[in-house]
Design a protein around this motif. Structure first.
Motif, PDB file in Angstrom:
ATOM      1  N   UNK A 129    -148.802  -2.830 -79.445  1.00 40.69           N
ATOM      2  CA  UNK A 129    -147.663  -3.634 -79.582  1.00 40.69           C
ATOM      3  C   UNK A 129    -147.272  -3.651 -81.110  1.00 40.69           C
ATOM      4  N   UNK A 130    -148.289  -4.032 -81.641  1.00 39.78           N
ATOM      5  CA  UNK A 130    -148.110  -4.205 -83.272  1.00 39.78           C
ATOM      6  C   UNK A 130    -149.215  -3.673 -84.064  1.00 39.78           C
ATOM      7  N   UNK A 131    -149.112  -2.888 -85.153  1.00 39.70           N
ATOM      8  CA  UNK A 131    -150.005  -2.696 -86.006  1.00 39.70           C
ATOM      9  C   UNK A 131    -149.556  -2.122 -87.244  1.00 39.70           C
ATOM     10  N   UNK A 132    -150.078  -3.049 -88.538  1.00 42.95           N
ATOM     11  CA  UNK A 132    -149.755  -3.026 -89.789  1.00 42.95           C
ATOM     12  C   UNK A 132    -150.883  -3.465 -90.669  1.00 42.95           C
ATOM     13  N   UNK A 133    -151.494  -2.580 -91.247  1.00 44.06           N
ATOM     14  CA  UNK A 133    -152.734  -2.424 -92.173  1.00 44.06           C
ATOM     15  C   UNK A 133    -153.685  -2.790 -91.234  1.00 44.06           C
ATOM     16  N   UNK A 134    -154.369  -4.084 -91.512  1.00 45.87           N
ATOM     17  CA  UNK A 134    -155.725  -4.489 -90.555  1.00 45.87           C
ATOM     18  C   UNK A 134    -155.131  -5.572 -89.579  1.00 45.87           C
ATOM     19  N   UNK A 135    -153.812  -5.854 -89.596  1.00 44.40           N
ATOM     20  CA  UNK A 135    -153.447  -6.624 -88.333  1.00 44.40           C
ATOM     21  C   UNK A 135    -152.970  -5.757 -87.325  1.00 44.40           C
TER      22      UNK A 135
END
Length: 251
Positions: A129-135
């Protein structure tokens, strides 16, 4: 090849294996992740504590394989008070937007919750649902077949024979790793398992970890693990929880 040893931060385990911590680090042919802790105490009370787990991961294009083994044992005055041996084989087939189909096989025992054997086979679909860098924040849903064996025991003056059961469960899981603030990181794994024929029979496993980063060489962590079954198949079983606090030093 990556080899990671962290003696203070052993994953809390019950009748479930949490394979999520190193998932997004497996990006090539061969990775090994391992935790190990061994403690011997002598004196008026003799105690030994052994906690270990190892994950071997491999990725070939869109195919991701993981093999995880767990062994935990506590002995007090030569009497075994906790024992847990489990392993899991998991395969993910990654496709559009890093979503994936997955299948797994798991087998093991859990002394703490009075399960002589817990065998699982299942599969499902995982969505990013969400992915940005290491998040990232992911959810997964699927079905699994469960076979469990329970030992004979006594409870409130009543004796119960050994037994076994087979069930099919619907699963809904949540996985996240988020930087809450500049120096505070949250890692969450939630497994929920529902009996397909009895909605009142469910199990919730929560593993929540907060890491407080002081600097690049030192950090502290706070972790809580909760295992809550709505139905106690062994009557004297209570829900399990672990509270772990500690620090990590990297030199």
């Amino acid at each position: 090849m990556i080899w990671v040893i962290d003696a203070f931060e052993i994953k809390a385990q019950s009748s479930i294996i949490n394979t999520e911590r190193n998932l997004h680090k497996i990006d090539s042919v061969f990775h090994v992740f391992s935790d190990f802790m061994f403690d011997i105490k002598k004196g008026n009370i003799d105690m030994t504590i052994l906690r270990s787990n190892i994950t071997i991961g491999s990725r070939f294009g869109k195919n991701l394989f993981r093999l995880t083994g767990v062994f935990n044992e506590n002995n007090l005055n030569n009497k075994k008070i906790i024992k847990n041996i489990s392993y899991q084989i998991r395969y993910n087939r990654v496709h559009l937007n890093n979503n994936s189909f997955f299948v797994f096989i798991q087998n093991g025992e859990d002394f703490r919750t009075f399960i002589d054997q817990r065998f699982l086979i299942g599969g499902g679909y995982r969505i990013h649902l969400f992915k940005k860098k290491n998040n990232y924040f992911d959810v997964a849903t699927g079905l699994m077949r469960e076979y469990e064996k329970y030992p004979s025991y006594s409870h409130q003056g009543e004796s119960y024979n050994s037994s076994s059961a087979k069930r099919t469960r619907f699963t809904f899981n949540i996985f996240s790793s988020l930087n809450l603030f500049k120096n505070i990181k949250s890692q969450t794994t939630i497994y929920s398992q529902f009996h397909v024929r009895n909605s009142n029979d469910y199990r919730i496993f929560v593993n929540q970890n907060f890491r407080f980063i002081v600097n690049k060489n030192f950090s502290t962590f706070f972790r809580i693990f909760i295992n809550e079954p709505s139905v106690k198949y062994v009557k004297k079983v209570k829900y399990n929880s672990d509270l772990i606090m500690g620090f990590s030093v990297n030199i």
